[in-house]
Write a protein that holds these residues in place. Structure first.
Motif, PDB file in Angstrom:
ATOM      1  N   HIS A  73     -14.305  -3.682   5.109  1.00  0.00           N
ATOM      2  CA  HIS A  73     -14.428  -3.193   3.728  1.00  0.00           C
ATOM      3  C   HIS A  73     -15.131  -1.848   3.713  1.00  0.00           C
ATOM      4  O   HIS A  73     -15.600  -1.362   4.740  1.00  0.00           O
ATOM      5  N   HIS A  75     -17.897  -0.518   2.481  1.00  0.00           N
ATOM      6  CA  HIS A  75     -19.327  -0.222   2.381  1.00  0.00           C
ATOM      7  C   HIS A  75     -19.788   0.594   3.585  1.00  0.00           C
ATOM      8  O   HIS A  75     -19.324   0.395   4.704  1.00  0.00           O
ATOM      9  N   HIS A  78     -20.546  -0.372   7.125  1.00  0.00           N
ATOM     10  CA  HIS A  78     -19.370  -0.781   7.914  1.00  0.00           C
ATOM     11  C   HIS A  78     -18.453   0.389   8.275  1.00  0.00           C
ATOM     12  O   HIS A  78     -17.703   0.300   9.229  1.00  0.00           O
ATOM     13  N   HIS A 146     -17.020 -10.832  -2.152  1.00  0.00           N
ATOM     14  CA  HIS A 146     -17.972  -9.740  -1.942  1.00  0.00           C
ATOM     15  C   HIS A 146     -17.815  -8.749  -3.097  1.00  0.00           C
ATOM     16  O   HIS A 146     -16.941  -8.924  -3.940  1.00  0.00           O
ATOM     17  N   ASP A 167     -18.732  -9.613   5.231  1.00  0.00           N
ATOM     18  CA  ASP A 167     -19.672  -9.825   4.126  1.00  0.00           C
ATOM     19  C   ASP A 167     -19.032 -10.711   3.063  1.00  0.00           C
ATOM     20  O   ASP A 167     -18.010 -10.347   2.477  1.00  0.00           O
ATOM     21  N   HIS A 198     -23.630 -12.286  -0.038  1.00  0.00           N
ATOM     22  CA  HIS A 198     -23.745 -12.253   1.421  1.00  0.00           C
ATOM     23  C   HIS A 198     -24.017 -13.652   1.948  1.00  0.00           C
ATOM     24  O   HIS A 198     -24.619 -14.474   1.264  1.00  0.00           O
TER      25      HIS A 198
HETATM   26 ZN    ZN Z   1     -20.618  -5.117   2.210  1.00  0.00          ZN
END
Ligand code: ZN
Length: 259
Positions: A73, A75, A78, A146, A167, A198
């Motif tokens: 994903h 974020h 990551h 998430h 996540d 999470h």
């Molecule tokens: Zn995340």
């Protein structure tokens, strides 16, 4: 001495970071260089966060031999290094590279530069889909619960398999879907925190009641959890469930044949 790269050609997973959540990533309490693996004759990186390229080069990973990137994903913990990683994979001119990512990370609020995409086979992550890349099969499951669309997957060759749960909030469906020899779970917290989407390490008791892998690896630790020793909790979960459970550390190597 275990090789901290892929020059020995063995099937393995290397954790070039075990940080998760904002504080432990952006203060670099732990590293965030992604999870690297060699399986089914392919080398991939999962979720190259801040520092991924530097840590890969420090460990003498030959970037031109890395075949693909799996992005769960969009974020930053990551994906922060995804463009540097992608460019470093293709500068030698040999291109048959793969990027697997959700549309939220490619189209809606893209984290991959357009000019970086030409030399890659871009595969959009969709629920319950198998992606066959020579000897490696990557199978997605339900979209994670998430704050942005996120995907985990089961990575499989003819010899070994491991699952990556990214996540997400916990549901029992995870234990039904993510069956593999080794399961990696992004447990940011020790205990479930209301309002945060999470996993918590203590969710793993419910997971292990449904499915026991040969090895469960906890990683992606938030600062609060790091202060409370993930190693001790992993040991406690391991003893109470009679399952091999470890808390990952930076530069940890898992040789899949030894699991
Ligand atoms: Zn995340």
């Amino acid at each position: 001495m275990k090789d901290r790269n892929f020059q020995d050609g063995k099937d393995k997973i290397i954790f070039l970071g075990t940080a998760g959540g904002r504080f432990s990533v952006f203060y670099q309490i732990r590293k965030s260089g992604g999870i690297w693996f060699h399986l089914g004759n392919k080398t991939f990186v999962i979720d190259p966060g801040p520092g991924a390229l530097i840590h890969a080069l420090k460990n003498k990973i030959n970037m031109s031999k890395v075949d693909g990137v799996f992005l769960s994903h969009r974020h930053l913990d990551h994906c922060a290094d995804i463009n540097s990683i992608m460019e470093s994979m293709v500068i030698s001119g040999k291109h048959s590279k793969y990027l697997l990512a959700p549309s939220a990370a490619l189209d809606e609020d893209p984290v991959v530069l357009q000019y970086n995409r030409d030399k890659f086979n871009i595969l959009y992550l969709k629920e319950y889909t198998d992606y066959h890349i020579d000897g490696l099969t990557i199978s997605t499951k339900l979209t994670h619960l998430h704050t942005t669309p996120a995907f985990g997957a089961v990575f499989k060759s003819s010899n070994y398999s491991f699952a990556y749960i990214a996540d997400t909030l916990y549901t029992d469906k995870l234990a039904i879907d993510y069956k593999a020899d080794v399961v990696i779970a992004n447990t940011v917290f020790k205990n479930q925190m209301p309002g945060y989407m999470h996993l918590a390490a203590n969710n793993m008791y419910a997971f292990l009641e449904i499915f026991k892998p040969k090895l469960l690896i906890l990683t992606h630790f938030g600062m609060g959890f790091l202060n409370e020793s993930p190693q001790l909790l992993a040991k406690e979960i391991s003893e109470k469930t009679n399952t091999k459970v470890i808390a990952a550390w930076d530069n940890m190597i898992v040789n899949l044949k030894d699991v």
